[in-house]
Every structure is written in structure tokens, then in C-alpha cells.
Design an enzyme around this catalytic site. Structure first.
Site, PDB file in Angstrom:
ATOM      1  N   LYS A 158      25.801  14.772   2.756  1.00  0.00           N
ATOM      2  CA  LYS A 158      24.774  15.846   3.340  1.00  0.00           C
ATOM      3  C   LYS A 158      23.833  16.342   2.301  1.00  0.00           C
ATOM      4  O   LYS A 158      23.701  16.115   1.106  1.00  0.00           O
ATOM      5  CB  LYS A 158      25.630  16.960   3.717  1.00  0.00           C
ATOM      6  CG  LYS A 158      26.158  16.357   5.189  1.00  0.00           C
ATOM      7  CD  LYS A 158      26.843  17.470   5.814  1.00  0.00           C
ATOM      8  CE  LYS A 158      27.410  16.823   7.486  1.00  0.00           C
ATOM      9  NZ  LYS A 158      28.457  17.545   7.906  1.00  0.00           N
ATOM     10  N   ARG A 160      35.560  13.200   6.486  1.00  0.00           N
ATOM     11  CA  ARG A 160      35.017  12.366   7.036  1.00  0.00           C
ATOM     12  C   ARG A 160      33.681  11.895   6.437  1.00  0.00           C
ATOM     13  O   ARG A 160      32.926  12.564   5.770  1.00  0.00           O
ATOM     14  CB  ARG A 160      34.368  13.206   8.236  1.00  0.00           C
ATOM     15  CG  ARG A 160      33.443  12.196   9.376  1.00  0.00           C
ATOM     16  CD  ARG A 160      32.948  13.236  10.406  1.00  0.00           C
ATOM     17  NE  ARG A 160      32.152  12.649  11.363  1.00  0.00           N
ATOM     18  CZ  ARG A 160      30.793  12.351  10.955  1.00  0.00           C
ATOM     19  NH1 ARG A 160      30.200  12.748   9.785  1.00  0.00           N
ATOM     20  NH2 ARG A 160      30.141  11.834  12.019  1.00  0.00           N
TER      21      ARG A 160
END
Ligand code: PMM
Length: 293
Positions: free
Chosen positions: A204, A244
């Protein structure tokens, strides 16, 4: 949790697994690398992404769910649509991961409740059309905890059993780098909600910011896997139920090491207890003859 994005436009791996056969093969590879479950999604949630229509999302997701489930993979479906969740569950998915926590589609909670499936409730402040809107916080950790608590209450009221609920801080969703880092620094407060915790930091933007340093250019998403593995170790150490990630091998190793360190800490505590209470560590099973440790 390994990620298979069956999308042409995800920020981290857009287009790579768009074909059903390639996507199923990729999911199986992630399991071989150490994933315990595989999250299949057909809609990009990156800021500014346009929504795919329902028929297209079904076309992307269902064959991949079916293909992986038929190989014995524990599949999670990443969707905001109740119809996709329902068909994925009927096709063998074991868990529903809804980044909107049931807010985007009023039919989602009833569908998950009827199937008695586990449900990931992520912190979400709405669709991010036009940029990272609604990302204003005075106390990001307190607000995310309170807003997640409210969603959990709504999900419980909708008939999903408490032991089926997983919570997720929603890193990068209406959040700047400093918000994501503050949440990671206080995973204990999310843990205190009393549900298993899923952390999805993989590749991210905040990792790009950290790696870039002041004034530098962030590395591209696919060069953030070592940083992702570091966050995975930290999250595992903080008690996360799952992380994840797109690249499983490094994270599986990181989680194994975090677990080994945690076990060493527990053994140390047992040895100290044994010294102070007069029992031997062996008597407490630290090196039990049954070989279960
Ligand atoms: N992030 C993305 C997609 N799905 N699901 C959960 N539960 N939590 C997340 O933070 C999350 C998610 C976006 O990342 P991707 O486009 O790389 O899959």
C-alpha cells in the site's frame, strides 16, 4: 491470506491474473507458498476506480472461486455486492470479505447471515471517487475503533454470529500514511474489539511513503514486498488473525519467525514461573516427552 485480483486495474497487480485459468493457477501457487486462504476479488477498490457492473464482477470472480474451491483451497470472496457473495458462497467460498463492512449493499448482511459464513468487516468511509476523501481525523485510532464497533453492532443486529466476525482497520481507505502507521502502532486497541483481526498492508501507498523517505519518490507497488513482510511480522506479533498479501512467501516466513519469537517469549515466561513456583519447565510441558511442542 493470499490475494488474487481478477481485475485489469488494481493498483498493485492490475491485469496480471485477469484470465480465469491464470488466476486459479496463481491462487494454487500462493497456497504452495504458504497461504492458508486465498482472497478472490473482481473489483478494484483503488481511489477513483469506476465500479464494475454486477454481471462483469460475477463473470470474473465465480469461475475462479469455483476452480480454487474444487482444489480444496479455502477461498474468501472480496466483494461489496450481496449477489456476488451469495453466488461465491454457493460456489465453494468459505468467507466473505467486504471492504464496506456491509454498507455498500443492504442485502449483504442478510446473505452472509443466512449462509452462516465468516464476515470481514473493514473500516470504510464510503466510495473514494475523486481522491482520498473523508480522510480527516482528530484521533484516527479512536475514530476507527468507534466506527468499527458501530459496524460490528450493525452486523450482529443483522444476524451474523459474533464468532463469525473479523475486523480490519482498512489501511489506505480514506487514510493517509500517518493514519495507517498510527493504526499499525495501536493494533492492540483494534484487538480489544474482541474479534479476530485482519491486517491488509500489502504494497500500500503508506509503505511507498515510508520507503521513499523525505522528498524521495515512492518505489512502485511491486517493489514493496520486503516492506510488506516486515509489517506482516509486526502484525502477527501484535496478534493479528491474518495478513492479506500479494506475495506470500516472504510474509509466510515473516509470520513463522514472529510466531517462533512469541513461543520463545512464552517459554521464557513459563521457565520464570517454574523457577518461582518450584515446578520444572519439563513438568509444565516445555520439553514434554509427547513431543507436542
Ligand atoms: N484492501 C484492498 C482490497 N481488499 N480487503 C480487506 N479486508 N482489507 C483491505 O485493506 C483491502 C481489502 C485493496 O488492495 P488491493 O487492490 O491490492 O487488493
Amino acid at each position: 491470506m493470499g490475494v488474487v485480483n481478477v481485475t485489469p486495474d488494481s493498483f498493485s497487480d492490475g491485469g496480471r491474473w485477469f484470465d480465469t485459468t491464470v488466476a486459479v493457477k496463481h491462487g494454487l501457487d500462493l497456497v504452495a507458498e504458504g497461504a492458508d486462504l486465498v482472497d478472490v476479488g473482481g473489483e478494484s477498490t483503488r481511489p477513483g476506480a469506476t465500479r464494475v457492473d454486477e454481471a462483469e464482477e460475477l463473470r470474473r470472480v465465480i469461475p475462479v472461486v469455483r476452480g480454487l474451491a474444487s482444489e480444496g483451497v479455502v477461498v474468501s470472496v472480496d466483494t461489496m455486492r450481496a449477489s456476488v457473495a451469495e453466488q461465491a458462497l454457493a460456489s465453494g467460498a468459505a468467507l466473505v470479505n467486504d471492504v464496506s463492512g456491509g454498507l455498500a449493499d443492504p442485502a449483504m448482511i442478510p446473505v452472509v447471515a443466512a449462509a452462516d459464513a465468516p464476515f470481514v468487516v473493514m473500516h470504510w468511509r464510503g466510495f473514494l471517487q475523486g481522491g482520498n476523501v473523508k480522510g480527516v481525523y482528530e484521533d484516527v485510532v479512536g475514530e476507527v475503533v468507534d466506527e468499527l464497533h458501530a459496524r460490528v453492532e450493525a452486523v450482529l443486529a443483522g444476524g451474523i454470529a459474533p464468532e463469525r466476525i473479523v475486523v480490519d482497520p482498512g489501511l489506505g481507505f480514506s487514510k493517509e500514511a500517518e493514519h495507517d502507521l498510527a493504526l499499525l502502532a495501536h493494533l492492540d486497541r483494534l484487538h480489544a474489539l474482541g474479534h479476530p483481526l485482519l491486517v491488509a498492508a500489502s504494497r500500500k501507498r503508506f509503505l511507498g511513503r515510508v520507503l521513499a523517505g523525505p522528498g524521495g519518490a515512492p518505489p512502485p507497488a511491486r517493489e514493496r514486498d520486503a516492506a510488506t513482510a516486515a509489517v506482516s511480522a509486526l502484525a502477527a506479533h501484535a496478534g493479528a488473525w491474518a495478513v492479506r498479501v500479494h506475495e506470500v512467501r516472504a510474509t509466510a516466513d515473516a509470520v513463522r519467525v514472529a510466531r517462533a519469537v512469541e513461543e520463545a517469549r512464552e517459554e521464557g515466561a513459563r521457565a520464570v514461573r517454574a523457577r518461582t513456583t518450584g515446578t520444572t519447565p519439563d513438568a509444565e510441558g516445555v520439553r514434554g516427552a509427547d513431543g507436542d511442542r
